[in-house]
Design a protein around this motif. Structure first.
Motif: not given
Length: 209
Positions: A152-158, A176-178, A187-189
């Motif tokens: 399960t991932v998420c993005e910065k803009g979510e 992970p933030v991707v 991977v960003l964070g």
């Protein structure tokens, strides 16, 4: 109901300066009292402000649910994510266990040469390997890690709301933030339950976030 920009500003003025009269609020905004009358009526009816005769307007102090929802909708993962704890896919399980304890985290993100996400290592994954009578010094993490598409991932803009729902639905502590680049997830964070809890505490204490 969603407040417009002027209504939000009025609420802020009353909160900082209340009790305050309608005329004083109008002066703060360089507008007429008549112009503000509909906005003040809405803020009073929704319970955000209280109008007291011969006193003026005061901020009730109970955060209106629509204001809270609007605030939450404006907060994104990118504003509150923390740094990612990553390891390379060829690292041994032993070294990964050491890294997990040194970094004091609940999971590690496994990346390839270009920092692309290839897997996730949880404490459960490492514990299972440790009690499996395997040579941890020789076993690479890519043998035991969880792979896509089971990550399960998420993005910065979510929004934080959406990210929080993912954490709850998947019953995980972190993800992970991707960002997608050339068909790979970089991977960003990371976003964790701890990140979410800090935001909720700040909102409960009415802190600026």
């Amino acid at each position: 109901m969603q407040l417009n920009e002027r209504q939000q500003k009025i609420a802020e003025i009353v909160k900082e300066n209340g009790p305050i009269t309608g005329e004083q609020i109008a002066q703060e905004l360089s507008l007429t009292r008549a112009t503000l009358r509909p906005d003040l009526a809405i803020l009073t009816m929704t319970g955000i402000l209280e109008a007291r005769p011969r006193v003026g307007y005061t901020f009730v102090g109970k955060r209106n649910s629509s204001m809270l929802r609007e605030k939450l909708d404006s907060l994104t993962v990118g504003d509150f994510m923390s740094s990612a704890k990553v390891v390379r896919d060829e690292m041994t399980v032993y070294d990964a266990i050491v890294t997990l304890f040194l970094e004091d985290v609940g999971s590690l993100f496994v990346v390839g040469r270009d920092r692309e996400l290839v897997g996730v290592l949880s404490r459960k994954d490492l514990l299972r390997a440790a009690i499996g009578n395997q040579d941890l010094d020789q076993l690479p993490v890519n043998v035991i890690m969880t792979r896509m598409p089971n990550i399960t991932v998420c993005e910065k803009g979510e929004t934080l709301i959406r990210a929080g729902m993912k954490l709850i639905e998947k019953q995980i502590d972190a993800m992970p933030v991707v960002e997608e680049k050339d068909g790979k997830l970089i991977v960003l964070g990371r976003m964790t339950k701890t990140n979410m809890t800090k935001v909720l505490i700040a909102l409960a204490n009415d802190e600026s976030i």
